[in-house]
Enzyme design. Sequence first.
Site, PDB file in Angstrom:
ATOM      1  N   GLY A 216       0.786  -1.387  -0.023  1.00 44.69           N
ATOM      2  CA  GLY A 216      -0.056   0.100   0.156  1.00 44.69           C
ATOM      3  C   GLY A 216       0.846   1.346   0.022  1.00 44.69           C
ATOM      4  N   CYS A 217       0.195   2.280   0.424  1.00 42.45           N
ATOM      5  CA  CYS A 217       0.929   3.909   0.151  1.00 42.45           C
ATOM      6  C   CYS A 217       1.715   4.132   0.941  1.00 42.45           C
ATOM      7  CB  CYS A 217      -0.383   4.732   0.371  1.00 42.45           C
ATOM      8  SG  CYS A 217      -1.638   4.726  -0.890  1.00 42.45           S
ATOM      9  N   PHE A 218       2.079   3.543   2.018  1.00 39.57           N
ATOM     10  CA  PHE A 218       3.463   3.729   3.004  1.00 39.57           C
ATOM     11  C   PHE A 218       4.662   3.042   2.440  1.00 39.57           C
ATOM     12  CE2 PHE A 218       1.735  -0.285   5.064  1.00 39.57           C
ATOM     13  CZ  PHE A 218       2.705  -1.131   5.042  1.00 39.57           C
TER      14      PHE A 218
END
Length: 389
Positions: free
Chosen positions: A163-165
């Site tokens: 995901g985005c991290f």
Amino acid sequence: MVTVEEVRKAQRAEGPATILAIGTATPANCILQSEYPDYYFRITNSEHKTELKEKFKRMCDKSMIRKRYMHLTEEILKENPNLCAYEAPSLDARQDMVVVEVPKLGKEAATKAIKEWGQPKSKITHVVFCTTSGVDMPGADYQLTKLLGLRPSVKRLMMYQQGCFAGGTVLRVAKDLAENNKGARVLVVCSEITAVTFRGPNDTHLDSLVGQALFGDGSAALIIGADPIPEIEKPIFELVSAAQTILPDSDGAIDGHLREVGLTFHLLKDVPGLISKNIEKSLVEAFKPLGISDWNSLFWIAHPGGPAILDQVESKLALKPEKLRATRHVLGEYGNMSSACVLFILDEMRRKCAEDGLKTTGEGLEWGVLFGFGPGLTVETVVLHSVGI
């Protein structure tokens, strides 16, 4: 006879891991945000949902995004109508696309990074590949190794479904690889394609609609190594420290689930609040040892999950508006490209600094911070040190 300590010492690099090159790539298909609501509701056969379309228009208007790039063209969507429904079985069609396109887009970015680095690709010792778009065996890391013609003995690490991290995660992992293996040169690639998350609108699942308004495709690649070779390798940023944490009381704030209908995206409303409430703690932990407590004295690279996150972080920390310039620029020009975003921002920052004649790659400043935010809520915090231009 040598001791284990002597062997261990000889294996380690002396200096910090350093970014030595950056490359980025996007699909050719560019979509203007101002035109997207009409296109999206037409292609998904949802034009009768007029109220929902108005809501979506407002989301797009508030997104601060000017344009995005997408592998999915009108032609591809017409050939795959199940992708346009809200909940039609479509995982096979999505997978067939991304297992090919993710490594391919990754190769484009990697080729640019290798060219800038200026060294033969045979000197790449490690590959770290990250994507939230699809899953396969052997993975996208293997496909990239083959596409680039890297040595079969290159040491690979594949990170799926982070995901985005994860733009922060790849830096943390590459830092450890580069500093603990003398002479290591790590090729890092984040490649994201929204074909896994694209779906038609639904009245009861507005968080999915938020994703449709924000996400874009892109790929970024870095070469990371310690002890750059003078006159041959050109350092861009040094990676000083890296940390990861799960925010308190944030269970279920951002979730993604891989199902027959593709990757579904779930979002609690107060993600910006959770991040802004906890961000100072991460900053204090990272910068107190360096004697830094003025957040405006840092250069900033923050994952642009959406405009509300940036606005609340800016407000909570009393950041000057120019602090998030590079971050907002990338959000505006590309949308939220998940893990690839922060690497695009690194590229934008060093490019603009050279263009403006600033004295360092970090907007003329010495120290900086890079944040990744994503499912968990998970936060990655990377301390950066700029390099003189």
